[in-house]
Motif scaffolding. Structure first.
Motif, PDB file in Angstrom:
ATOM      1  N   TRP A   6       0.825  -1.222   0.000  1.00  0.00           N
ATOM      2  CA  TRP A   6       0.000   0.000   0.000  1.00  0.00           C
ATOM      3  C   TRP A   6       0.852   1.261   0.000  1.00  0.00           C
ATOM      4  CZ3 TRP A   6       0.101   3.712   3.730  1.00  0.00           C
ATOM      5  CH2 TRP A   6       0.443   3.382   5.038  1.00  0.00           C
ATOM      6  N   ASN A   7       2.008   1.228   0.638  1.00  0.00           N
ATOM      7  CA  ASN A   7       2.899   2.388   0.607  1.00  0.00           C
ATOM      8  C   ASN A   7       3.405   2.623  -0.814  1.00  0.00           C
ATOM      9  OD1 ASN A   7       4.765   4.430   1.960  1.00  0.00           O
ATOM     10  ND2 ASN A   7       6.265   3.060   1.035  1.00  0.00           N
ATOM     11  N   GLN A   8       3.787   1.535  -1.506  1.00  0.00           N
ATOM     12  CA  GLN A   8       4.271   1.679  -2.875  1.00  0.00           C
ATOM     13  C   GLN A   8       3.154   2.128  -3.806  1.00  0.00           C
ATOM     14  OE1 GLN A   8       7.644   1.283  -3.518  1.00  0.00           O
ATOM     15  NE2 GLN A   8       7.054   2.348  -5.403  1.00  0.00           N
ATOM     16  N   LEU A   9       1.943   1.667  -3.551  1.00  0.00           N
ATOM     17  CA  LEU A   9       0.783   2.081  -4.348  1.00  0.00           C
ATOM     18  C   LEU A   9       0.607   3.602  -4.262  1.00  0.00           C
ATOM     19  CD1 LEU A   9      -1.657   0.986  -6.026  1.00  0.00           C
ATOM     20  CD2 LEU A   9      -2.926   0.891  -3.867  1.00  0.00           C
ATOM     21  N   LEU A  10       0.718   4.135  -3.060  1.00  0.00           N
ATOM     22  CA  LEU A  10       0.595   5.581  -2.864  1.00  0.00           C
ATOM     23  C   LEU A  10       1.724   6.325  -3.563  1.00  0.00           C
ATOM     24  CD1 LEU A  10      -0.552   8.134  -1.602  1.00  0.00           C
ATOM     25  CD2 LEU A  10       0.454   7.448   0.587  1.00  0.00           C
ATOM     26  N   LEU A  11       2.950   5.851  -3.388  1.00  0.00           N
ATOM     27  CA  LEU A  11       4.096   6.510  -4.027  1.00  0.00           C
ATOM     28  C   LEU A  11       4.008   6.444  -5.549  1.00  0.00           C
ATOM     29  CD1 LEU A  11       7.008   5.305  -1.711  1.00  0.00           C
ATOM     30  CD2 LEU A  11       6.086   7.631  -1.878  1.00  0.00           C
ATOM     31  N   ASP A  12       3.581   5.303  -6.068  1.00  0.00           N
ATOM     32  CA  ASP A  12       3.470   5.145  -7.526  1.00  0.00           C
ATOM     33  C   ASP A  12       2.433   6.099  -8.113  1.00  0.00           C
ATOM     34  OD1 ASP A  12       5.398   3.184  -7.515  1.00  0.00           O
ATOM     35  OD2 ASP A  12       3.990   1.503  -7.707  1.00  0.00           O
ATOM     36  N   TYR A  44     -14.951  10.170   0.599  1.00  0.00           N
ATOM     37  CA  TYR A  44     -13.611  10.755   0.764  1.00  0.00           C
ATOM     38  C   TYR A  44     -13.444  11.966  -0.149  1.00  0.00           C
ATOM     39  CZ  TYR A  44      -8.380  10.519   0.822  1.00  0.00           C
ATOM     40  OH  TYR A  44      -7.038  10.766   0.930  1.00  0.00           O
ATOM     41  N   LEU A  45     -13.777  11.800  -1.420  1.00  0.00           N
ATOM     42  CA  LEU A  45     -13.634  12.884  -2.389  1.00  0.00           C
ATOM     43  C   LEU A  45     -14.581  14.041  -2.068  1.00  0.00           C
ATOM     44  CD1 LEU A  45     -13.367  10.842  -5.723  1.00  0.00           C
ATOM     45  CD2 LEU A  45     -11.495  11.829  -4.382  1.00  0.00           C
ATOM     46  N   GLU A  46     -15.832  13.729  -1.761  1.00  0.00           N
ATOM     47  CA  GLU A  46     -16.810  14.782  -1.466  1.00  0.00           C
ATOM     48  C   GLU A  46     -16.426  15.546  -0.201  1.00  0.00           C
ATOM     49  OE1 GLU A  46     -20.583  12.847  -1.288  1.00  0.00           O
ATOM     50  OE2 GLU A  46     -20.811  12.747  -3.478  1.00  0.00           O
ATOM     51  N   HIS A  47     -15.960  14.823   0.806  1.00  0.00           N
ATOM     52  CA  HIS A  47     -15.579  15.460   2.070  1.00  0.00           C
ATOM     53  C   HIS A  47     -14.411  16.417   1.866  1.00  0.00           C
ATOM     54  CE1 HIS A  47     -14.279  16.084   6.185  1.00  0.00           C
ATOM     55  NE2 HIS A  47     -13.105  15.534   5.901  1.00  0.00           N
ATOM     56  N   ILE A  48     -13.368  15.947   1.200  1.00  0.00           N
ATOM     57  CA  ILE A  48     -12.193  16.804   1.018  1.00  0.00           C
ATOM     58  C   ILE A  48     -12.519  17.988   0.110  1.00  0.00           C
ATOM     59  CG2 ILE A  48      -9.837  16.883   0.086  1.00  0.00           C
ATOM     60  CD1 ILE A  48      -9.448  14.059   1.184  1.00  0.00           C
ATOM     61  N   ILE A  98      -5.831   8.497  -3.849  1.00  0.00           N
ATOM     62  CA  ILE A  98      -5.099   9.743  -4.126  1.00  0.00           C
ATOM     63  C   ILE A  98      -5.144  10.127  -5.601  1.00  0.00           C
ATOM     64  CG2 ILE A  98      -2.828   8.659  -4.467  1.00  0.00           C
ATOM     65  CD1 ILE A  98      -3.534  12.031  -2.704  1.00  0.00           C
ATOM     66  N   ASP A  99      -5.116   9.143  -6.504  1.00  0.00           N
ATOM     67  CA  ASP A  99      -5.171   9.507  -7.921  1.00  0.00           C
ATOM     68  C   ASP A  99      -6.525  10.130  -8.270  1.00  0.00           C
ATOM     69  OD1 ASP A  99      -6.315   7.038  -7.423  1.00  0.00           O
ATOM     70  OD2 ASP A  99      -5.479   6.059  -9.203  1.00  0.00           O
ATOM     71  N   ASP A 100      -7.603   9.600  -7.677  1.00  0.00           N
ATOM     72  CA  ASP A 100      -8.931  10.189  -7.890  1.00  0.00           C
ATOM     73  C   ASP A 100      -8.987  11.600  -7.316  1.00  0.00           C
ATOM     74  OD1 ASP A 100     -10.594   7.734  -8.887  1.00  0.00           O
ATOM     75  OD2 ASP A 100      -9.495   7.004  -7.144  1.00  0.00           O
ATOM     76  N   LEU A 101      -8.337  11.809  -6.182  1.00  0.00           N
ATOM     77  CA  LEU A 101      -8.325  13.126  -5.551  1.00  0.00           C
ATOM     78  C   LEU A 101      -7.577  14.138  -6.416  1.00  0.00           C
ATOM     79  CD1 LEU A 101      -9.252  14.543  -2.911  1.00  0.00           C
ATOM     80  CD2 LEU A 101      -6.967  14.057  -1.989  1.00  0.00           C
ATOM     81  N   ILE A 102      -6.427  13.735  -6.917  1.00  0.00           N
ATOM     82  CA  ILE A 102      -5.647  14.611  -7.795  1.00  0.00           C
ATOM     83  C   ILE A 102      -6.460  14.958  -9.047  1.00  0.00           C
ATOM     84  CG2 ILE A 102      -3.608  14.711  -9.295  1.00  0.00           C
ATOM     85  CD1 ILE A 102      -2.203  12.931  -7.135  1.00  0.00           C
ATOM     86  N   GLN A 103      -7.054  13.950  -9.661  1.00  0.00           N
ATOM     87  CA  GLN A 103      -7.839  14.163 -10.872  1.00  0.00           C
ATOM     88  C   GLN A 103      -9.052  15.050 -10.604  1.00  0.00           C
ATOM     89  OE1 GLN A 103      -8.565  10.130 -12.036  1.00  0.00           O
ATOM     90  NE2 GLN A 103      -6.509   9.836 -12.869  1.00  0.00           N
ATOM     91  N   MET A 104      -9.642  14.915  -9.416  1.00  0.00           N
ATOM     92  CA  MET A 104     -10.793  15.745  -9.073  1.00  0.00           C
ATOM     93  C   MET A 104     -10.401  17.218  -9.022  1.00  0.00           C
ATOM     94  SD  MET A 104     -13.055  15.818  -5.548  1.00  0.00           S
ATOM     95  CE  MET A 104     -11.732  16.627  -4.620  1.00  0.00           C
ATOM     96  N   PHE A 105      -9.313  17.534  -8.347  1.00  0.00           N
ATOM     97  CA  PHE A 105      -8.887  18.927  -8.265  1.00  0.00           C
ATOM     98  C   PHE A 105      -8.509  19.477  -9.641  1.00  0.00           C
ATOM     99  CE2 PHE A 105      -8.395  18.231  -3.642  1.00  0.00           C
ATOM    100  CZ  PHE A 105      -8.995  19.385  -3.174  1.00  0.00           C
ATOM    101  N   GLU A 106      -7.827  18.659 -10.427  1.00  0.00           N
ATOM    102  CA  GLU A 106      -7.449  19.111 -11.773  1.00  0.00           C
ATOM    103  C   GLU A 106      -8.689  19.361 -12.630  1.00  0.00           C
ATOM    104  OE1 GLU A 106      -3.005  17.198 -12.404  1.00  0.00           O
ATOM    105  OE2 GLU A 106      -4.758  15.999 -12.985  1.00  0.00           O
ATOM    106  N   ALA A 107      -9.674  18.476 -12.529  1.00  0.00           N
ATOM    107  CA  ALA A 107     -10.898  18.622 -13.314  1.00  0.00           C
ATOM    108  C   ALA A 107     -11.666  19.886 -12.924  1.00  0.00           C
ATOM    109  CB  ALA A 107     -11.787  17.394 -13.139  1.00  0.00           C
TER     110      ALA A 107
END
Length: 287
Positions: A30-36, A177-181, A216-225
């Motif tokens: 899971w740590n590598q998943l986050l870093l990747d 998670y996405l809606e809350h943040i 985290i990838d969904d979160l990044i994409q949400m802010f970019e979108a």
């Protein structure tokens, strides 16, 4: 044409640093998943390290893996004490910074940024002033948060669900998670713009946990979108806002500046973020 006041910007910061396996994932997985995922999106972040669990092989692995990927390594005390507690004296708390500094200062991406556990900066003027002076003496800056949230609570409930059923569908957790943040980002950005009359480079408080690894990838994409620019933590902390020292000590920097202004008491709750605000809705959603 009106005055251009910049673009909405956000950086991602992570607190603590877990060293445990999670349901269905080893620590390394899971740590590598986050870093990747951070690397895939070319996001350079910062890990505010709580040192209590970093002295063994797993702790050193987490630190080295984040450092090797170019993320900043910063100070979050050794034992994560709450400086607002009466038994957390200035003398004890200053030792927390020093002992943790000795753990992390050998890493190539070490920076002298300090984040207060629980964002609590002292419950008396004497404690606040003493530690601010101590940080200045040590060459440390406050690793402020501008967007606070309760991602840690969502993660705790996600982990409990996966303990019950390792194959559980986590789609609804991701949505929450996405809606809350996003909701908290909107709140702090609106406050920030009113206070500063411009878009600052925000620092979002997240935690090193399974929720971040999965979403985290969904979160990044949400802010970019939504038109936000993702910037590195190093760049974010060059924004002049982080050179400001509010009179109010604690919570997010934007919360503190809003308290200082005296104009937003009707909007500001205490604590600013906490599980109590999300528990009822998560219960109602069956999460």
């Amino acid at each position: 044409m009106g005055v251009v006041k910049g673009q909405q910007k956000i950086s991602f910061s992570f607190d603590d640093g877990l060293i445990t396996d999670r349901p269905g994932y080893s620590l390394q997985e899971w740590n590598q998943l986050l870093l990747d995922k951070l690397q895939r999106h070319k996001v350079n972040s910062i890990l505010f390290v709580a040192g209590y669990n970093k002295f063994g092989e797993k702790g050193r692995y987490v630190l080295q893996s984040w450092n090797d990927k170019g993320h900043l390594i910063a100070n979050h005390t050794t034992n994560h004490p709450n400086y607002n507690n009466d038994d957390s004296t200035y003398r004890k708390f200053s030792r927390e910074l020093l002992s943790n500094d000795s753990l992390i200062n050998g890493y190539s991406n070490y920076v002298k940024l300090f984040r207060f556990p629980y964002l609590k900066e002292g419950n008396t003027p004497e404690k606040v002033d003493s530690f601010r002076s101590f940080m200045e003496e040590m060459g440390y800056r406050n690793g402020y948060v501008t967007i606070d949230a309760s991602d840690w609570y969502i993660d705790s409930r996600l982990v409990e669900r996966l303990k019950e059923n390792p194959k559980a569908d986590v789609t609804d957790f991701k949505k929450f998670y996405l809606e809350h943040i996003w909701e908290r980002a909107q709140f702090y950005e609106k406050l920030s713009f009113e206070l500063n009359d411009r878009h600052i480079a925000h620092t979002l408080l997240l935690h090193h946990n399974l929720a971040a690894a999965l979403f985290i990838d969904d979160l990044i994409q949400m802010f970019e979108a939504k038109g936000w620019q993702i910037v590195s933590s190093k760049e974010a902390y060059t924004d002049p806002i982080y050179a400001v020292t509010p009179e109010y000590a604690g919570e997010s920097l934007i919360y503190a500046l809003a308290k200082d202004s005296g104009k937003y008491e009707h909007l500001l709750r205490y604590p600013a973020e906490d599980s109590r605000y999300e528990k009822k809705r998560m219960n109602a959603l069956g999460l």
